[in-house]
Motif scaffolding. Structure first.
Motif, PDB file in Angstrom:
ATOM      1  N   ALA A 228     -17.378  38.223 -40.796  1.00 53.03           N
ATOM      2  CA  ALA A 228     -18.838  37.426 -41.432  1.00 53.03           C
ATOM      3  C   ALA A 228     -19.427  36.698 -40.182  1.00 53.03           C
ATOM      4  CB  ALA A 228     -18.476  36.634 -42.518  1.00 53.03           C
ATOM      5  N   GLU A 229     -18.706  35.859 -39.446  1.00 54.37           N
ATOM      6  CA  GLU A 229     -19.156  35.194 -38.191  1.00 54.37           C
ATOM      7  C   GLU A 229     -19.594  36.159 -37.197  1.00 54.37           C
ATOM      8  OE1 GLU A 229     -15.785  31.597 -39.050  1.00 54.37           O
ATOM      9  OE2 GLU A 229     -15.602  32.902 -37.527  1.00 54.37           O
ATOM     10  N   LEU A 230     -18.849  37.379 -37.142  1.00 54.02           N
ATOM     11  CA  LEU A 230     -19.417  38.459 -36.109  1.00 54.02           C
ATOM     12  C   LEU A 230     -21.001  38.689 -36.517  1.00 54.02           C
ATOM     13  CD1 LEU A 230     -16.449  40.765 -35.451  1.00 54.02           C
ATOM     14  CD2 LEU A 230     -17.543  38.949 -33.965  1.00 54.02           C
ATOM     15  N   LEU A 231     -21.243  38.960 -37.977  1.00 53.89           N
ATOM     16  CA  LEU A 231     -22.401  39.344 -38.353  1.00 53.89           C
ATOM     17  C   LEU A 231     -23.554  38.162 -38.216  1.00 53.89           C
ATOM     18  CD1 LEU A 231     -21.706  41.064 -41.678  1.00 53.89           C
ATOM     19  CD2 LEU A 231     -22.571  42.200 -39.733  1.00 53.89           C
ATOM     20  N   GLU A 232     -23.199  36.784 -38.228  1.00 52.33           N
ATOM     21  CA  GLU A 232     -23.877  35.558 -38.005  1.00 52.33           C
ATOM     22  C   GLU A 232     -24.207  35.659 -36.638  1.00 52.33           C
ATOM     23  OE1 GLU A 232     -22.234  32.137 -39.394  1.00 52.33           O
ATOM     24  OE2 GLU A 232     -22.047  32.828 -41.720  1.00 52.33           O
ATOM     25  N   GLY A 233     -23.195  35.952 -35.705  1.00 54.18           N
ATOM     26  CA  GLY A 233     -23.441  35.784 -34.327  1.00 54.18           C
ATOM     27  C   GLY A 233     -24.398  37.165 -33.594  1.00 54.18           C
ATOM     28  N   LEU A 234     -24.739  38.063 -34.451  1.00 57.85           N
ATOM     29  CA  LEU A 234     -25.248  39.401 -34.130  1.00 57.85           C
ATOM     30  C   LEU A 234     -26.903  38.991 -34.172  1.00 57.85           C
ATOM     31  CD1 LEU A 234     -24.601  42.071 -33.315  1.00 57.85           C
ATOM     32  CD2 LEU A 234     -24.978  42.726 -35.770  1.00 57.85           C
ATOM     33  N   VAL A 235     -27.371  38.243 -34.874  1.00 56.36           N
ATOM     34  CA  VAL A 235     -28.802  38.170 -35.139  1.00 56.36           C
ATOM     35  C   VAL A 235     -29.388  37.048 -34.228  1.00 56.36           C
ATOM     36  CG1 VAL A 235     -30.574  37.519 -36.705  1.00 56.36           C
ATOM     37  CG2 VAL A 235     -28.781  38.770 -37.547  1.00 56.36           C
ATOM     38  N   ILE A 236     -30.283  37.460 -33.438  1.00 53.51           N
ATOM     39  CA  ILE A 236     -30.929  36.552 -32.533  1.00 53.51           C
ATOM     40  C   ILE A 236     -32.374  36.487 -32.941  1.00 53.51           C
ATOM     41  CG2 ILE A 236     -29.478  37.312 -30.695  1.00 53.51           C
ATOM     42  CD1 ILE A 236     -31.812  38.613 -29.438  1.00 53.51           C
ATOM     43  N   SER A 237     -32.935  35.363 -32.403  1.00 49.63           N
ATOM     44  CA  SER A 237     -34.543  35.165 -32.437  1.00 49.63           C
ATOM     45  C   SER A 237     -35.234  35.979 -31.921  1.00 49.63           C
ATOM     46  CB  SER A 237     -34.893  33.613 -32.107  1.00 49.63           C
ATOM     47  OG  SER A 237     -36.208  33.215 -32.261  1.00 49.63           O
ATOM     48  N   ASN A 238     -36.405  36.323 -32.504  1.00 46.26           N
ATOM     49  CA  ASN A 238     -37.318  37.344 -31.806  1.00 46.26           C
ATOM     50  C   ASN A 238     -37.877  36.701 -30.437  1.00 46.26           C
ATOM     51  OD1 ASN A 238     -37.563  39.242 -33.836  1.00 46.26           O
ATOM     52  ND2 ASN A 238     -39.029  37.981 -34.808  1.00 46.26           N
ATOM     53  N   LYS A 239     -38.024  35.683 -30.482  1.00 49.80           N
ATOM     54  CA  LYS A 239     -38.378  35.058 -29.003  1.00 49.80           C
ATOM     55  C   LYS A 239     -37.436  35.028 -28.104  1.00 49.80           C
ATOM     56  CE  LYS A 239     -37.306  30.175 -30.419  1.00 49.80           C
ATOM     57  NZ  LYS A 239     -37.502  28.810 -30.594  1.00 49.80           N
ATOM     58  N   ASP A 240     -36.032  35.212 -28.172  1.00 51.09           N
ATOM     59  CA  ASP A 240     -35.016  35.287 -27.503  1.00 51.09           C
ATOM     60  C   ASP A 240     -34.763  36.672 -27.134  1.00 51.09           C
ATOM     61  OD1 ASP A 240     -34.818  32.538 -27.472  1.00 51.09           O
ATOM     62  OD2 ASP A 240     -33.302  32.702 -29.088  1.00 51.09           O
ATOM     63  N   ALA A 241     -35.312  37.646 -27.590  1.00 47.88           N
ATOM     64  CA  ALA A 241     -35.129  39.109 -27.237  1.00 47.88           C
ATOM     65  C   ALA A 241     -35.618  39.473 -26.000  1.00 47.88           C
ATOM     66  CB  ALA A 241     -35.676  39.882 -28.412  1.00 47.88           C
ATOM     67  N   THR A 242     -34.763  40.009 -24.954  1.00 48.86           N
ATOM     68  CA  THR A 242     -35.296  40.455 -23.800  1.00 48.86           C
ATOM     69  C   THR A 242     -34.901  41.884 -23.643  1.00 48.86           C
ATOM     70  OG1 THR A 242     -33.237  39.798 -22.751  1.00 48.86           O
ATOM     71  CG2 THR A 242     -35.077  38.244 -22.840  1.00 48.86           C
ATOM     72  N   ILE A 243     -35.609  42.580 -22.831  1.00 49.92           N
ATOM     73  CA  ILE A 243     -35.146  44.149 -22.396  1.00 49.92           C
ATOM     74  C   ILE A 243     -34.744  44.179 -21.071  1.00 49.92           C
ATOM     75  CG2 ILE A 243     -36.216  46.463 -22.373  1.00 49.92           C
ATOM     76  CD1 ILE A 243     -38.697  45.564 -24.341  1.00 49.92           C
ATOM     77  N   PRO A 244     -33.495  44.388 -20.845  1.00 53.84           N
ATOM     78  CA  PRO A 244     -33.038  44.584 -19.560  1.00 53.84           C
ATOM     79  C   PRO A 244     -33.376  45.695 -18.738  1.00 53.84           C
ATOM     80  CG  PRO A 244     -31.298  43.964 -21.240  1.00 53.84           C
ATOM     81  CD  PRO A 244     -32.468  44.486 -21.831  1.00 53.84           C
ATOM     82  N   SER A 245     -33.304  45.800 -17.247  1.00 53.10           N
ATOM     83  CA  SER A 245     -33.706  47.036 -16.815  1.00 53.10           C
ATOM     84  C   SER A 245     -32.345  47.635 -16.479  1.00 53.10           C
ATOM     85  CB  SER A 245     -34.314  46.470 -15.336  1.00 53.10           C
ATOM     86  OG  SER A 245     -34.557  47.610 -14.634  1.00 53.10           O
ATOM     87  N   PHE A 246     -31.973  48.635 -17.161  1.00 50.97           N
ATOM     88  CA  PHE A 246     -30.921  49.330 -17.077  1.00 50.97           C
ATOM     89  C   PHE A 246     -30.949  50.429 -15.923  1.00 50.97           C
ATOM     90  CE2 PHE A 246     -30.805  48.083 -21.560  1.00 50.97           C
ATOM     91  CZ  PHE A 246     -29.620  47.440 -21.643  1.00 50.97           C
ATOM     92  N   PRO A 247     -30.061  50.534 -15.161  1.00 47.01           N
ATOM     93  CA  PRO A 247     -30.003  51.376 -14.059  1.00 47.01           C
ATOM     94  C   PRO A 247     -29.198  52.624 -14.551  1.00 47.01           C
ATOM     95  CG  PRO A 247     -28.137  49.901 -13.786  1.00 47.01           C
ATOM     96  CD  PRO A 247     -28.893  49.396 -14.861  1.00 47.01           C
ATOM     97  N   GLN A 248     -28.639  52.668 -15.586  1.00 47.36           N
ATOM     98  CA  GLN A 248     -27.700  53.847 -16.108  1.00 47.36           C
ATOM     99  C   GLN A 248     -28.710  54.784 -16.890  1.00 47.36           C
ATOM    100  OE1 GLN A 248     -27.152  50.720 -17.076  1.00 47.36           O
ATOM    101  NE2 GLN A 248     -25.111  50.166 -16.684  1.00 47.36           N
ATOM    102  N   ARG A 249     -28.307  56.009 -16.724  1.00 48.89           N
ATOM    103  CA  ARG A 249     -28.794  57.075 -17.710  1.00 48.89           C
ATOM    104  C   ARG A 249     -28.191  56.649 -19.163  1.00 48.89           C
ATOM    105  NH1 ARG A 249     -26.202  61.511 -17.380  1.00 48.89           N
ATOM    106  NH2 ARG A 249     -24.584  60.734 -16.215  1.00 48.89           N
TER     107      ARG A 249
END
Length: 270
Positions: A228-249
């Protein structure tokens, strides 16, 4: 009365060994143990006259790491894929922390935390580079692995998952599916709740007796407080969401009828 799900585990263990993997526990640090299924050929038992200490050898084939979702432990999720992959790959199937006997006394519950310990465990097993396949919750952990350890993760396959569970995605999905919380959906505590989860998580509707549902709940949904704590730790605020630059396929593999993470989310990620 015998638990039917628990009773079939020795049979599955035997079948998985025939397919080329076997269970192995890794103490990552005091208080943290992660269980893996590892290639049989990497586990060397002591010879005659040697101390009874099993040692590991590095994988000899390209490595594939299969990361499970939230509703089952590793080998239950991937049992039908292992045999096909072991012919060409060294296959590793972890049980994430609080699944399948993997445990920690650390308080963090984020996907980043899971990814860090998974990488530490793989390194202790001799894995230096790999392709990571992540399903659902495991996909979010896999994205974190790829972001933080690009020199280890060479490529990814992600199925039915997203970069991160934001407020908006969580609320929209739960409202659409008719659940009040992620815990109500993903941590059922009754046969009715498990049937509701399976009705949205599986495309083919298979009938199982209530007895089997009860046994599955007992075996697969342990560590309920921590999950249950994992599920709570899963959700982040929209304002904290970022899109990393992935070098992988990155290969996105999706079901057209996925009800939890609609195909639209896959196109948006792409």
């Amino acid at each position: 009365m015998v638990n039917l799900v628990a009773a079939q585990k020795p049979l599955m263990n035997g079948l998985m060994k025939m397919a080329g993997v076997r269970p192995y526990s890794v103490e990552i640090e005091p208080g943290t143990v992660m269980n893996f299924w590892v290639p049989c050929e990497t586990v060397k038992k002591p010879g005659k006259g040697e101390k009874k200490v099993t040692h590991l050898e590095k994988p000899t084939k390209p490595v594939v790491v299969l990361v499970h979702g939230f509703a089952a432990e590793g080998i239950v999720t991937w049992q039908f894929q292992v045999g096909a992959l072991t012919k060409k790959y060294s296959v590793y199937v972890p049980d994430l922390l609080f699944f399948g006997g993997s445990i920690t006394d650390k308080p963090d519950r984020s996907p980043t935390f899971q990814a860090e310990y998974l990488v530490q465990g793989l390194r202790k097993l001799g894995v230096e580079k790999c392709v990571v396949v992540g399903f659902s919750y495991g996909g979010m952990v896999a994205f974190k692995m790829a972001q933080m350890y690009p020199h280890m993760v060479e490529a990814m396959v992600v199925s039915g998952s997203i970069l991160a569970m934001t407020d908006s995605i969580s609320v929209e999905s739960l409202n659409r599916l008719g659940f009040s919380s992620s815990a109500e959906l993903l941590l059922p505590n009754s046969v009715k709740g498990l049937k509701a989860l399976l009705s949205v998580a599986a495309y083919k509707k298979l009938w199982f007796p209530d007895r089997l549902h009860k046994d599955y709940l007992e075996v697969m949904f342990t560590n309920r407080k921590e999950r249950a704590e994992l599920l709570e730790g899963l959700v982040i605020s929209n304002k904290d969401a970022t899109i990393p630059s992935f070098p992988q396929r990155i290969h996105l593999l999706w079901g057209e009828e996925d009800q939890i993470f609609k195909q639209e989310l896959a196109y948006n990620m792409k």
